[in-house]
Design an enzyme around this catalytic site. Sequence first.
Site, mmCIF file in Angstrom:
data_model
loop_
_atom_site.group_PDB
_atom_site.id
_atom_site.type_symbol
_atom_site.label_atom_id
_atom_site.label_comp_id
_atom_site.label_asym_id
_atom_site.label_seq_id
_atom_site.Cartn_x
_atom_site.Cartn_y
_atom_site.Cartn_z
ATOM 1 N N LYS A 1 0.649 -0.845 -0.147
ATOM 2 C CA LYS A 1 0.170 0.346 0.330
ATOM 3 C C LYS A 1 0.927 0.736 0.240
ATOM 4 O O LYS A 1 2.293 0.770 1.197
ATOM 5 C CB LYS A 1 -0.841 0.041 0.717
ATOM 6 N N SER B 1 -9.621 2.089 3.044
ATOM 7 C CA SER B 1 -8.713 2.970 2.068
ATOM 8 C C SER B 1 -7.564 1.787 0.962
ATOM 9 O O SER B 1 -7.800 2.282 0.428
ATOM 10 C CB SER B 1 -8.360 3.669 2.513
ATOM 11 N N SER C 1 -9.792 -0.766 7.258
ATOM 12 C CA SER C 1 -9.568 -0.755 6.034
ATOM 13 C C SER C 1 -8.862 -1.457 5.322
ATOM 14 O O SER C 1 -8.301 -1.462 4.072
ATOM 15 C CB SER C 1 -8.272 0.587 5.429
HETATM 16 N N1 GLN Z 1 -12.923 4.787 6.490
HETATM 17 C C1 GLN Z 1 -12.491 4.758 7.897
HETATM 18 C C2 GLN Z 1 -12.875 5.744 7.192
HETATM 19 O O1 GLN Z 1 -12.661 6.940 5.963
HETATM 20 C C3 GLN Z 1 -11.404 3.652 8.112
HETATM 21 C C4 GLN Z 1 -10.312 3.966 7.582
HETATM 22 C C5 GLN Z 1 -8.808 3.278 7.643
HETATM 23 O O2 GLN Z 1 -9.184 2.208 8.507
HETATM 24 N N2 GLN Z 1 -7.951 3.430 7.017
HETATM 25 O O3 GLN Z 1 -11.329 6.278 8.400
#
Ligand code: GLN
Length: 470
Positions: free
Chosen positions: A79, A154, A178
Site C-alpha cells: 500500500k 482505503s 481499511s
Molecule cells: N473508512 C475509515 C476512515 O475513513 C477507515 C479508514 C482506514 O481504516 N484507514 O477513516
Amino acid sequence: MSFFDTSVAEIVKAVQSGTVTAAELVEKSLAAIAEKNEEINAFITVCSDEARARAKEIDALSAEQKSTMVLCGIPIAVKDNISTKGIQTTSGSKILKGYTPPYDADSVERIIAAGAIIVGKTNLDEFAMGSSNENSAYGIVRNPRNTNAVPGGSSGGSAAAVAADMVPLALGSDTGGSIRQPASHCGIVGIKPTYGMVSRYGLIAYASSLDQIGPMGNSVEDCALLLSVIAGDDRRDSTNARKTYSNDAFSSVKGKKIGLPAEYFGEGLTDEVRAIIDEKKAKLVEAGAELVTVHLPHVSHAIATYYVIATAEASSNLSRFDGVKFGHRAEGTTSLIDMYKKTRAEGFGEEVKKRIMLGTYVLSSGYYDAYYLKAAQVRTLITQDFENAFKECNLILSPVTPAPAFMIGEKTSDPIQMYLTDIYTVSANLAGIPGISVPAGEVNGLPVGAQLMAPKWGEKGMLDAAKIIS
Ligand code: GLN
C-alpha cells in the site's frame, strides 16, 4: 482463481526447489498488471526494474539461503502509505507526489528479508481516509468483481491487486476497517492485527493510536504466513509490543464459544448479509463451537467516537506536510506562511481538508472537553465492552459491512452514509483488538465477508475459526 492456483507456501517451495524461478513469478505478476491495471487502477507505481533486479538476486542464491526465506520469490504489492526506500510513496496524495523515502518501513524490511519481491505500490484513499477508494489523487480504483462497484477502502488497491490476480499477497493498513472492508468487498482475506503487533515504523501516520499494518491475500493460510513475517519487535515504534506471531498448524474450534453481539445484528444490516453470516454460524457449530449472545452496549457510539479521535490525530499528524520537508511545494509564494497555506491548499484533497478542519476543531480550546475528551472516555467504555464480552466468549463473529460493495459515485455526496459503512469495523481499532475478514458469500455477484474478532493477542484462535468458515 488465485495466483498460480495454489498457496503461497507451495509457490515458495517451488522456488526453493528450483521448479520455478523468482524471475518467472515476477514476469507473471508484471504481465497481469500490464493487462489489467489500466482498468482497475490498483497500482500507483509499478516497479518493474527493481522487481526484476531483485528476482535475479534471489534466483542467484544457494538452495540453503533460499530455504530460510519463507516468502522466497513471492511478488507482493505494498500500500502506498508504507515507506519503500527509493520507490515513490505518495499515500494517495498530491502533496507527496514524487516523494521517495530514504528508508524502508519495518514491515517492508521484513518482507524483503523473507524473500518477497515488491512489484508495486497500491492505490488508496488519500492518507487512508475513506471507505471506497474514491478519495485518491491518483484516480478511483475499480472492483475486479464488478468494475462499476467500489473495491472498498482505503486499502482498495491492495485488495483489488490480489482479487484481480496481479499478486498473491499485499500489505494494507487498517485504521478503522481499511483492510477488512476492501477484503470483504473484493472477496479476499484481510487481517487487522492487535494494535502493537506490527511495527508502524515507516507507515505514513493517519491516526497513530488506531493504525496497524496487516496482510491481505487469497486465503487464511497465506495471510497467516505473511503475518508471521511482519509481526515482531521493533524499537523504532514506541507502541510496538515486541510480540511475534508463529505460523503454527490450525487447531480445532471444538468447545470454543463464539459471541454474537446483539447490537451488530439489529437495524441497518441487510437481510442478504445476515443470511450469509447465519451460514457461517452453522459451520462453526458443526465444527464443535458453541454460539452465545453477547452485548456491546456502547458500540452505537463507535462511529462518532472514531471520527472524533481519528480526525483529531490526523490533524496533528498531517501538520508535517508543509512544503518544507516532503513532496509538493507551491510556486510563487510571498512569505513562509503564504507558502504553507498555498502548498496545503494545492496538495490536499477535499476529504483530507475536511478531516483536518474537523480534527482541529475538536481539539481546540473550548471544544476539547466536549468532543475529544468525551470521545476518549467513550473509547474506554467500548474497550471495556469488549473485555466484558470476552469473559463470555473466545471470539466474536459479525458482518464486516452492512451490505456488499456499492456502486462508484453512489455515496460520494453523502459522507454520513459513507462513514456508516464502517459501523462493524471501527470498534476493533478503538479497542486495539485483532479482526479478520474472510469471504463468506455473494449478493448479486458481489462478495461479502464475515468478520471474526478476538481478544488482544488472540490471533491464533481467530485464524483457527477463520479457517473453518473460509
Ligand atoms: N473508512 C475509515 C476512515 O475513513 C477507515 C479508514 C482506514 O481504516 N484507514 O477513516
